[in-house]
Design an enzyme around this catalytic site. Sequence first.
Site, PDB file in Angstrom:
ATOM      1  N   HIS A  59       0.767  -1.229   0.005  1.00 31.28           N
ATOM      2  CA  HIS A  59       0.151   0.078  -0.020  1.00 31.28           C
ATOM      3  C   HIS A  59       0.825   1.446   0.017  1.00 31.28           C
ATOM      4  O   HIS A  59       0.758   1.934  -0.856  1.00 31.28           O
ATOM      5  CB  HIS A  59      -1.007  -0.059   0.981  1.00 31.28           C
ATOM      6  CG  HIS A  59      -1.912   1.332   1.521  1.00 31.28           C
ATOM      7  ND1 HIS A  59      -3.279   1.239   1.216  1.00 31.28           N
ATOM      8  CD2 HIS A  59      -1.371   2.617   1.773  1.00 31.28           C
ATOM      9  CE1 HIS A  59      -3.500   2.290   1.399  1.00 31.28           C
ATOM     10  NE2 HIS A  59      -2.734   3.275   1.771  1.00 31.28           N
ATOM     11  N   GLU A  60       1.912   1.262   0.966  1.00 28.60           N
ATOM     12  CA  GLU A  60       2.715   2.429   0.930  1.00 28.60           C
ATOM     13  C   GLU A  60       3.747   2.439  -0.151  1.00 28.60           C
ATOM     14  O   GLU A  60       3.935   3.539  -0.733  1.00 28.60           O
ATOM     15  CB  GLU A  60       3.491   2.199   2.368  1.00 28.60           C
ATOM     16  CG  GLU A  60       2.777   2.151   3.676  1.00 28.60           C
ATOM     17  CD  GLU A  60       1.733   3.231   3.981  1.00 28.60           C
ATOM     18  OE1 GLU A  60       2.009   4.600   3.079  1.00 28.60           O
ATOM     19  OE2 GLU A  60       0.907   3.508   4.832  1.00 28.60           O
ATOM     20  N   HIS A  83       1.817   4.256  -3.132  1.00 29.73           N
ATOM     21  CA  HIS A  83       1.854   5.718  -2.946  1.00 29.73           C
ATOM     22  C   HIS A  83       3.339   6.135  -3.410  1.00 29.73           C
ATOM     23  O   HIS A  83       3.365   7.330  -4.293  1.00 29.73           O
ATOM     24  CB  HIS A  83       1.694   6.049  -1.647  1.00 29.73           C
ATOM     25  CG  HIS A  83       0.437   6.009  -0.913  1.00 29.73           C
ATOM     26  ND1 HIS A  83      -0.839   6.550  -1.460  1.00 29.73           N
ATOM     27  CD2 HIS A  83      -0.178   5.481   0.240  1.00 29.73           C
ATOM     28  CE1 HIS A  83      -1.598   6.420  -1.062  1.00 29.73           C
ATOM     29  NE2 HIS A  83      -1.685   5.775   0.263  1.00 29.73           N
TER      30      HIS A  83
END
Length: 268
Positions: free
Chosen positions: A57-58, A61
């Site tokens: 997820h990170e 980004h």
Amino acid sequence: MTTAAARSDRRISPVFLGIVAVTAVSGWAVWTGTGYPYGLAVFVFVTGAWVVSLCLHEYAHARTALHSGDLSVGAKGYLSLNPLAYTHALLSIVLPVLFVIMGGIGLPGGAVFIERERIRGRWRHSLISAAGPLTNVLFALVCTAPFWLHALGGVPREFRYALAFLALLQVTAAILNFLPVPGLDGYGVIEPWLSYRIRRQVEPFAQFGLLAVFGVLWIPEVNHVFFDLVHGVLDSLGVNGLGTECGRAAYRFWENWNEEYPVCAVGP
């Protein structure tokens, strides 16, 4: 930055590879029924896979930010998938894991610092914010693939339950993260399109957005509607409520150490 340094910044962290290895071994234990108790293997497998999804997820980004103009994310370690490199490891890893252990809900993380002034174009800003929860959506699709592809024939029942519970975590994380609430990715998607005045007025509340969401979820009527939505999504992907509840029961093995679940033992 030299080419060699850039490659080093993007090298996959041994910490992440270790988490993947533990997840794979525990997944094998769940699949084969190796080890005792069964719930402990489910706990390690689901927790490991959940941490892997948080890292991805990170990473999503950061990777999107990199291609949008913020070259600083590499030097910060965000492209290494190392959970220890996040600006707030507590928010991105520790709290989400604790929430899973305590209540079985996917807490949105979010602790990569993007230098937004380096990025031009509202669409790019929106895409950076959307990249994280879209990763949770993709992870949920992967977890539920045996269900919606009707390919459960060779999948052990216990492993199905673990996948069902892991899918529930991904769906809850995606839905919560896409809420247009300050501090969450959903607000980050729409923020570039708001006027400067509105953004300045909302900015002080961003740090309380996540707390407000979970406070509202304590309201029984809201909680009921939220989980109806979650289970509706899972049902559309072929995962029924029995599967997720049996997966949750196995995951929280310390509550049920000496209990048996006949429904789960014969369930689909």
